[in-house]
Design a protein around this motif. Sequence first.
Motif, PDB file in Angstrom:
ATOM      1  N   LEU A 119       0.832  -1.199   0.000  1.00  0.00           N
ATOM      2  CA  LEU A 119       0.000   0.000   0.000  1.00  0.00           C
ATOM      3  C   LEU A 119       0.870   1.254   0.000  1.00  0.00           C
ATOM      4  O   LEU A 119       1.825   1.366   0.768  1.00  0.00           O
ATOM      5  N   SER A 120       0.531   2.216  -0.851  1.00  0.00           N
ATOM      6  CA  SER A 120       1.197   3.514  -0.810  1.00  0.00           C
ATOM      7  C   SER A 120       0.741   4.276   0.434  1.00  0.00           C
ATOM      8  O   SER A 120      -0.232   3.898   1.102  1.00  0.00           O
ATOM      9  N   ASP A 121       1.429   5.362   0.744  1.00  0.00           N
ATOM     10  CA  ASP A 121       1.023   6.182   1.893  1.00  0.00           C
ATOM     11  C   ASP A 121      -0.386   6.724   1.692  1.00  0.00           C
ATOM     12  O   ASP A 121      -1.181   6.762   2.639  1.00  0.00           O
ATOM     13  N   GLU A 122      -0.695   7.145   0.465  1.00  0.00           N
ATOM     14  CA  GLU A 122      -2.023   7.692   0.190  1.00  0.00           C
ATOM     15  C   GLU A 122      -3.098   6.628   0.345  1.00  0.00           C
ATOM     16  O   GLU A 122      -4.183   6.892   0.894  1.00  0.00           O
ATOM     17  N   GLU A 123      -2.828   5.423  -0.103  1.00  0.00           N
ATOM     18  CA  GLU A 123      -3.790   4.327   0.048  1.00  0.00           C
ATOM     19  C   GLU A 123      -3.955   3.936   1.504  1.00  0.00           C
ATOM     20  O   GLU A 123      -5.075   3.747   1.992  1.00  0.00           O
ATOM     21  N   ALA A 124      -2.854   3.837   2.227  1.00  0.00           N
ATOM     22  CA  ALA A 124      -2.913   3.460   3.639  1.00  0.00           C
ATOM     23  C   ALA A 124      -3.633   4.513   4.470  1.00  0.00           C
ATOM     24  O   ALA A 124      -4.265   4.193   5.482  1.00  0.00           O
ATOM     25  N   SER A 135      -6.238   6.025   3.768  1.00  0.00           N
ATOM     26  CA  SER A 135      -7.671   6.053   3.473  1.00  0.00           C
ATOM     27  C   SER A 135      -8.481   5.074   4.307  1.00  0.00           C
ATOM     28  O   SER A 135      -9.691   4.978   4.144  1.00  0.00           O
ATOM     29  N   LEU A 136      -7.840   4.347   5.213  1.00  0.00           N
ATOM     30  CA  LEU A 136      -8.458   3.160   5.805  1.00  0.00           C
ATOM     31  C   LEU A 136      -9.098   3.356   7.176  1.00  0.00           C
ATOM     32  O   LEU A 136     -10.030   2.632   7.532  1.00  0.00           O
ATOM     33  N   SER A 137      -8.604   4.286   7.969  1.00  0.00           N
ATOM     34  CA  SER A 137      -8.892   4.281   9.406  1.00  0.00           C
ATOM     35  C   SER A 137     -10.360   4.430   9.757  1.00  0.00           C
ATOM     36  O   SER A 137     -10.837   3.829  10.718  1.00  0.00           O
ATOM     37  N   CYS A 138     -11.103   5.208   8.997  1.00  0.00           N
ATOM     38  CA  CYS A 138     -12.528   5.401   9.276  1.00  0.00           C
ATOM     39  C   CYS A 138     -13.386   4.683   8.237  1.00  0.00           C
ATOM     40  O   CYS A 138     -14.108   3.745   8.560  1.00  0.00           O
ATOM     41  N   THR A 181      -6.764  -2.905  -3.237  1.00  0.00           N
ATOM     42  CA  THR A 181      -6.157  -1.573  -3.233  1.00  0.00           C
ATOM     43  C   THR A 181      -7.244  -0.524  -3.051  1.00  0.00           C
ATOM     44  O   THR A 181      -8.191  -0.474  -3.835  1.00  0.00           O
ATOM     45  N   PRO A 182      -7.151   0.316  -2.022  1.00  0.00           N
ATOM     46  CA  PRO A 182      -8.158   1.369  -1.842  1.00  0.00           C
ATOM     47  C   PRO A 182      -8.255   2.272  -3.059  1.00  0.00           C
ATOM     48  O   PRO A 182      -7.269   2.512  -3.764  1.00  0.00           O
ATOM     49  N   VAL A 183      -9.463   2.770  -3.293  1.00  0.00           N
ATOM     50  CA  VAL A 183      -9.702   3.666  -4.425  1.00  0.00           C
ATOM     51  C   VAL A 183      -9.471   5.106  -3.960  1.00  0.00           C
ATOM     52  O   VAL A 183     -10.243   5.642  -3.163  1.00  0.00           O
TER      53      VAL A 183
END
Length: 338
Positions: A135-140, A142-145, A305-307
């Motif tokens: 995961l890139s920093d930007e993708e990572a 995006s996850l917490s909430c 992978t998060p969008v």
Amino acid sequence: MQAYEVQEPTTDYEGVVQVERDRPEPGPGEALVRLRAASLNYRDLAIASADLAYPGTDLPVIPLSDGAGEVVAVGEGVQRLAEGDRVATPFAPDWIDGPYAPEKGARTTGGNVDGALAEYATFPAESLPLVPDYLSDEEAASLSCAGLTAWRALVEDGDLTADETVLALGTGGVSTFALQFADLHGARTVVTSSSDEKLERARELGADETINYEATPEWGGTVAERVGGVDHVVEVGGPGTLEQSLEAAAPTGHVHLIGVLAGQDGLVHPGPILGKALTVEGVMGVGSRAMFDRMLDAMAAGEVTPVVDSVFAFDEAREAYRYLERGEHQGKVVVSLP
């Protein structure tokens, strides 16, 4: 260090102000994180907007619950993390494991404790999940909430299985993650949106059925006709959409109450809940670190992978708020850190 504060709720997010603060130092049991990216949720709009209301805030506060970066220092007694570890920030830093309890969700990142829109932040080391390398920093960030909320609703609370069907309302952060997690589990998926372009993208992400809710305002019945009702509704609209969600749900289905994007006012008849023996459950506190760990393990196994819809520069943070409010996004809106 550079940071933003929500100093007061205002129109047009002028109360979100760039400031300079002293870099924090980790206390016993804490880790200091050099943040690389942070992302926004509807909650962040509510905290910063005079037109909305979000309980439990303590201003001024550094906003945003969702962020990612690397550990640069740890306090006394910390053993599970070390300098250089990549981590994501916690929504509820006191909820490590076990069922939700009010005391575990009393402190919320970016609400009544400082959040991720800063170069550095400290968190309880036990609250920080380790981020997979893919995961890139930007993708990572995006996850917490949004990511953890969707995971908890469908998997932790909903026990999602491959023979079930999931309805995701809209194409924002939570709903897009819900689509991805449902697809990961082999479930059938239905997505609604007012944009045919976004619905096409949802199909590319795995949606089996799509409905334009402006063209089909009584979409609940349409969902029931097409798929025989759904086992899970990821309900982010609130009273404005709940009636249709109840119509779309199959007998003994689950309606996961998450947001109020369609407004907080409205009356909903309880008949479908009783008649179909539905489970209507609020998702409070987002999720624990243990849930976060399980979500990341499943994502890594399935290479999910998060969008990320868009990435704004740090100096453009207020424009990121405005862009999210306009509803043009699909997936997550991210701010990069300097």
